[in-house]
Design a protein around this motif. Structure first.
Motif, PDB file in Angstrom:
ATOM      1  N   ILE A  27       8.134  -4.348  10.129  1.00  0.00           N
ATOM      2  CA  ILE A  27       8.404  -4.240  11.565  1.00  0.00           C
ATOM      3  C   ILE A  27       7.155  -4.581  12.376  1.00  0.00           C
ATOM      4  N   LEU A  28       6.025  -3.995  11.996  1.00  0.00           N
ATOM      5  CA  LEU A  28       4.763  -4.275  12.688  1.00  0.00           C
ATOM      6  C   LEU A  28       3.615  -3.972  11.749  1.00  0.00           C
ATOM      7  N   LEU A  29       2.508  -4.665  11.970  1.00  0.00           N
ATOM      8  CA  LEU A  29       1.298  -4.437  11.191  1.00  0.00           C
ATOM      9  C   LEU A  29       0.103  -4.834  12.050  1.00  0.00           C
ATOM     10  N   ASP A  30      -0.846  -3.910  12.193  1.00  0.00           N
ATOM     11  CA  ASP A  30      -2.049  -4.156  12.997  1.00  0.00           C
ATOM     12  C   ASP A  30      -1.712  -4.624  14.408  1.00  0.00           C
ATOM     13  N   LEU A  31      -0.671  -4.062  14.977  1.00  0.00           N
ATOM     14  CA  LEU A  31      -0.231  -4.447  16.304  1.00  0.00           C
ATOM     15  C   LEU A  31      -1.075  -3.752  17.367  1.00  0.00           C
TER      16      LEU A  31
ATOM     17  N   ASN B 265      -1.413   1.915  10.362  1.00  0.00           N
ATOM     18  CA  ASN B 265      -1.418   0.640  11.072  1.00  0.00           C
ATOM     19  C   ASN B 265      -0.163  -0.197  10.887  1.00  0.00           C
ATOM     20  N   GLY B 266       0.894   0.374  10.296  1.00  0.00           N
ATOM     21  CA  GLY B 266       2.070  -0.451  10.051  1.00  0.00           C
ATOM     22  C   GLY B 266       3.357   0.337  10.023  1.00  0.00           C
ATOM     23  N   GLN B 267       4.461  -0.373  10.203  1.00  0.00           N
ATOM     24  CA  GLN B 267       5.793   0.218  10.134  1.00  0.00           C
ATOM     25  C   GLN B 267       6.711  -0.743   9.396  1.00  0.00           C
TER      26      GLN B 267
ATOM     27  N   GLY C 172       0.818  -1.208   0.000  1.00  0.00           N
ATOM     28  CA  GLY C 172       0.000   0.000   0.000  1.00  0.00           C
ATOM     29  C   GLY C 172       0.847   1.251   0.000  1.00  0.00           C
ATOM     30  N   THR C 173       0.592   2.148   0.921  1.00  0.00           N
ATOM     31  CA  THR C 173       1.298   3.428   1.018  1.00  0.00           C
ATOM     32  C   THR C 173       2.393   3.345   2.069  1.00  0.00           C
ATOM     33  N   LEU C 174       3.573   3.859   1.724  1.00  0.00           N
ATOM     34  CA  LEU C 174       4.644   4.050   2.696  1.00  0.00           C
ATOM     35  C   LEU C 174       5.089   5.502   2.638  1.00  0.00           C
ATOM     36  N   GLU C 175       5.321   6.095   3.806  1.00  0.00           N
ATOM     37  CA  GLU C 175       5.745   7.494   3.901  1.00  0.00           C
ATOM     38  C   GLU C 175       6.388   7.706   5.266  1.00  0.00           C
ATOM     39  N   GLY C 176       6.597   8.960   5.639  1.00  0.00           N
ATOM     40  CA  GLY C 176       7.145   9.262   6.969  1.00  0.00           C
ATOM     41  C   GLY C 176       8.589   8.828   7.128  1.00  0.00           C
TER      42      GLY C 176
ATOM     43  N   VAL D  41      -2.840   1.846  16.328  1.00  0.00           N
ATOM     44  CA  VAL D  41      -1.604   1.080  16.233  1.00  0.00           C
ATOM     45  C   VAL D  41      -0.417   2.035  16.333  1.00  0.00           C
ATOM     46  N   PRO D  42       0.561   1.771  17.201  1.00  0.00           N
ATOM     47  CA  PRO D  42       1.753   2.633  17.223  1.00  0.00           C
ATOM     48  C   PRO D  42       2.473   2.586  15.873  1.00  0.00           C
ATOM     49  N   HIS D  43       2.820   3.757  15.336  1.00  0.00           N
ATOM     50  CA  HIS D  43       3.489   3.820  14.039  1.00  0.00           C
ATOM     51  C   HIS D  43       4.111   5.195  13.869  1.00  0.00           C
ATOM     52  N   GLN D  44       4.803   5.393  12.763  1.00  0.00           N
ATOM     53  CA  GLN D  44       5.436   6.653  12.343  1.00  0.00           C
ATOM     54  C   GLN D  44       6.195   7.337  13.466  1.00  0.00           C
ATOM     55  N   GLY D  45       7.413   6.891  13.639  1.00  0.00           N
ATOM     56  CA  GLY D  45       8.281   7.509  14.627  1.00  0.00           C
ATOM     57  C   GLY D  45       9.722   7.314  14.236  1.00  0.00           C
TER      58      GLY D  45
END
Length: 550
Positions: free
Chosen positions: A265-269, A245-247, A222-226, A278-282
């Protein structure tokens, strides 16, 4: 800073809170030389105290689009602010858990008159995901971000407190930029949405030398950014989010321009906040002893996006592995083992009496202020800067983040110098807003609650609101209070009250239901305002602001 320490100040860990940077500390920023397979965490801090646990979120305030770096023993955290000014706040910590306000990378949003609420508006524009880096060769901090999808700007400073200087780069738009200062001092930027690019900048980082697409995101992802850009143990990594919802992470062993391999790294965690996302974008960051941690944000509306911390290890293939607790992002982990700090950090809540000579870095204006219409010193004086019936069009509304899960803001307001037609008070500010405050009309003064102040999806005002409760007041001074519940979910409420003596408060009006969708991006804030509906000339003075929990 002008915070006064309060006994109710929030502490996240059971050990002593950590403090500020030591002058002359040896820097170590994004271009980390830390090991890919770090040693096991130390059993105790250097002070000899046993490690306690911290709880997530490490800060329950709205600090999204995280970039985090370490300079010596000190950590710095940069975040998005959209239309708030000054922009790009920087927090500081010595342990990754306890944080304080330190400064802003963007002193003023001087990107057009709309950011002055003059002939336009900059709502949900301005400072989006951006990047912070430290360059050891010249002992300088760098901030880089794109504005209005039109241009990218670079700011530099010798210290995070400033002063920060702006340098315009090319007209290139480095969307969701991640800065890397390489071992040889070359400056790179990773950026983009779905199509991920790397640019090499000139030696002064003010122009582009080369840009190249390095990765195309598969449709299955899908989309990746950040983007966040790192060099670790000789490998280049681009850390990317799949909102919301993912990293994922890209790795190249062949240089900054790839080729890159992709790893999830993670998805729907499941996250650590009930009802939150979901923790993401950091960002990834190491401690001086080589331990690694991931600081991500959690969608937690109506309060905004709040940071959570978790430890990271590295596998034999050189990929980071998030340490889970029961198959989820942990609600608690051991406090990172770090050197003894020089002092406690300043609390993120407490009392401000505005002693001057300037506002503390905990404050941000809704758009740029008219600097001729306010002063700080023995209180905050707000002279009317706009003639309007619309809170969203009123200049010089001063905002403060809300502390979660619930907190209370109280201001002491001297309204004796208000003019006829003026409105001043304390707001819950977002695209659906309400306020408690003082109205002066026809020589009479009333304390009122105004509800149903709303925007549409293009951030135009749909309703300027209406009075739902009110009563006459006299004496020239009133205390106004707003208590907000910003736990994630539908139906969270805020309530307003007032006092004429500063101790006994009376509820005013019905509960205000907070809007909890994400489209405005920023969470609710407390806002202090004073605007005219007839003519400029009136003024109020805020002698005291207190943010308290629960």
């Amino acid at each position: 800073m002008s915070w006064i320490h309060r006994p109710h100040g929030r502490r996240n860990v059971l050990t002593t809170a950590m403090g500020l940077a030591v002058a002359g500390a040896v820097p170590a920023a994004h271009a980390s030389s830390g090991p890919a397979h770090p040693a096991a965490p130390a059993a105790a801090q250097s002070s000899g105290d046993a490690l306690a646990d911290y709880t997530n979120p490490v800060i329950w305030q709205d600090f999204a689009d995280i970039d985090i770096i370490r300079v010596g023993d000190t950590y710095y955290y940069s975040a998005s602010t959209m239309h708030y000014s000054p922009g790009a706040p920087i927090l500081r910590s010595y342990d990754l858990v306890n944080w304080e306000f330190a400064g802003h990378s963007v002193p003023v949003l001087d990107f057009g008159t709309k950011y002055d609420l003059n002939g336009g508006r900059g709502y949900v524009r301005g400072i989006w995901a951006s990047s912070l880096a430290y360059r050891e060769s010249n002992s300088t901090f760098y901030w880089l971000g794109q504005i209005d999808f039109a241009r990218t700007y670079l700011y530099t400073a010798a210290s995070v407190e400033g002063p920060w200087s702006r340098h315009a780069t090319l007209d290139s738009v480095y969307y969701d930029a991640g800065l890397l200062i390489d071992d040889d001092d070359t400056v790179y930027v990773a950026y983009g949405n779905t199509e991920i690019n790397v640019a090499q900048l000139s030696a002064d980082a003010r122009s582009e030398v080369r840009s190249q697409r390095v990765f195309s995101t598969p449709a299955s992802v899908g989309t990746l950014e950040g983007a966040r850009f790192y060099k670790i143990n000789g490998n280049y990594y681009i850390f990317l989010t799949r909102p919301a919802n993912g990293q994922y992470i890209l790795k190249s062993a062949s240089g900054p321009f790839g080729p890159y391999a992709l790893h999830e790294i993670l998805l729907d965690l499941p996250g650590p906040i009930a009802g939150g996302g979901v923790p993401h974008q950091g960002g990834l960051v190491d401690t001086p002893n080589g331990d690694w941690h991931y600081l991500a944000f959690i969608d937690a509306y109506p309060g905004g996006r709040v940071p959570a911390l978790a430890p990271v290890t590295w596998n034999q293939e050189g990929w980071p592995v998030l340490q889970l607790a029961g198959g989820a992002w942990g609600q608690s982990y051991p406090v990172p083992a770090v050197p003894e700090p020089p002092r406690q950090v300043e609390p993120l809540i407490g009392v401000d009496t505005f002693p001057g000579p300037a506002l503390g870095p905990q404050w941000e204006w809704n758009h740029n202020p008219d600097t001729s219409k306010f002063s700080v010193g023995d209180g905050l004086t707000l002279r009317t800067a706009t003639t309007t019936y619309d809170l969203y069009s009123a200049r010089n509304t001063l905002t403060h983040r809300i502390q979660g899960p619930t907190s209370t803001a109280t201001i002491e307001l001297d309204y004796s110098a208000m003019a006829d037609g003026d409105r001043a008070g304390l707001a819950l500010l977002r695209d659906s807003s309400a306020w408690i405050g003082v109205k002066r009309d026809g020589g009479g003064t009333r304390v009122v609650m105004i509800d149903n102040i709303t925007m549409d999806s293009d951030w135009n005002t749909v309703s300027t609101g209406g009075e739902v409760a009110g009563t006459a007041v006299s004496g020239g001074r009133v205390w106004l209070r707003a208590r907000a519940d910003i736990r994630p979910g539908d139906g969270r409420q805020a309530r307003f009250s007032y006092s004429t003596d500063g101790s006994s408060f009376t509820d005013l009006g019905p509960a205000f239901t907070l809007k909890n969708d994400w489209h405005f991006f920023m969470g609710y804030r407390f806002g202090i305002f004073n605007y005219a509906t007839r003519a400029l000339g009136g003024a109020v003075t805020v002698g005291r602001f207190e943010l308290s929990t629960p």
